[in-house]
Scaffold this active site. Structure first.
Site, mmCIF file in Angstrom:
data_model
loop_
_atom_site.group_PDB
_atom_site.id
_atom_site.type_symbol
_atom_site.label_atom_id
_atom_site.label_comp_id
_atom_site.label_asym_id
_atom_site.label_seq_id
_atom_site.Cartn_x
_atom_site.Cartn_y
_atom_site.Cartn_z
ATOM 1 N N ARG A 41 14.467 -7.418 0.748
ATOM 2 C CA ARG A 41 15.277 -7.228 -0.462
ATOM 3 C C ARG A 41 15.724 -8.599 -0.968
ATOM 4 O O ARG A 41 15.644 -9.595 -0.252
ATOM 5 C CB ARG A 41 16.462 -6.307 -0.208
ATOM 6 N N HIS A 52 0.843 -1.198 0.000
ATOM 7 C CA HIS A 52 0.000 0.000 0.000
ATOM 8 C C HIS A 52 0.879 1.249 0.000
ATOM 9 O O HIS A 52 1.971 1.243 0.567
ATOM 10 C CB HIS A 52 -0.877 0.046 1.258
#
Length: 188
Positions: free
Chosen positions: A165, A113
């Site tokens: 990541r 979001h």
């Protein structure tokens, strides 16, 4: 406990296979779910798919009780998703390579979001880049994987780690956020 299904003695195998055909047929009837041969899917699993958000479960894969899975998600061969794991493919999807193990309570979310301070959270735009997990990966219990991450083949994600990541092949990652703490090839 899917591993019990795969280790059944021949006298139990016949009724268990028939039972699994019934369970899997119900999922495939109601949703855009594709289940290959030799799979185990707990009847308590929560599989959700719709046109454009298909679930593809590869041969010999298993999905335990109370798993939540919302497509698009593609599981390779012999993938194991354990109890209470949660996978949501967002718009871009989750792709999981052959032989990967996802432990109890792991959460993989292929969407995010926005955080614009001038808009309420409920009005934020949703983005989706997808998640890619290589073959022979182990994602530990209660670990999290965020949108846009690629986890290389043979990697291990420690219990409770949050992967934000990319993870190189063979890496062992731990922590919040996850960081490389080792290499599987050096653990003999």
């Amino acid at each position: 406990m899917p591993w019990l299904y795969f280790s059944l003695k021949p006298r139990h195998r016949k009724w268990a296979e028939e039972w699994q055909r019934e369970v899997q047929a119900r999922f495939m009837e109601l949703e855009t779910v594709q289940i290959a041969e030799g799979c185990f899917v707990a009847p308590e699993a929560r599989l959700f798919a719709e046109p454009g958000r298909t679930l593809v479960i590869g041969p010999g894969s298993s999905i335990a009780a109370d798993v939540f899975m919302h497509g698009p998600v593609v599981l390779g061969r012999e993938v194991s998703i354990n109890a209470r794991a949660s996978l949501d493919g967002g718009a871009a999807g989750i792709h999981i390579g052959d032989g990967t193990r996802i432990a109890t309570g792991a959460a993989l979310y292929a969407f995010n979001h926005g955080l614009d301070p001038d808009r309420d959270i409920r009005e934020q735009p949703v983005t989706s880049r997808g998640i890619r997990i290589g073959a022979d990966v182990w994602i530990g219990a209660n670990a999290g994987v965020t949108d846009g991450v690629t986890i290389g083949a043979h990697a291990v994600v420690a219990m409770g780690a949050v992967v934000t990541r990319d993870v190189p092949e063979w890496a062992i990652v731990a922590g919040v956020p996850a960081r490389v703490v080792g290499d599987r090839r050096e653990r003999r």
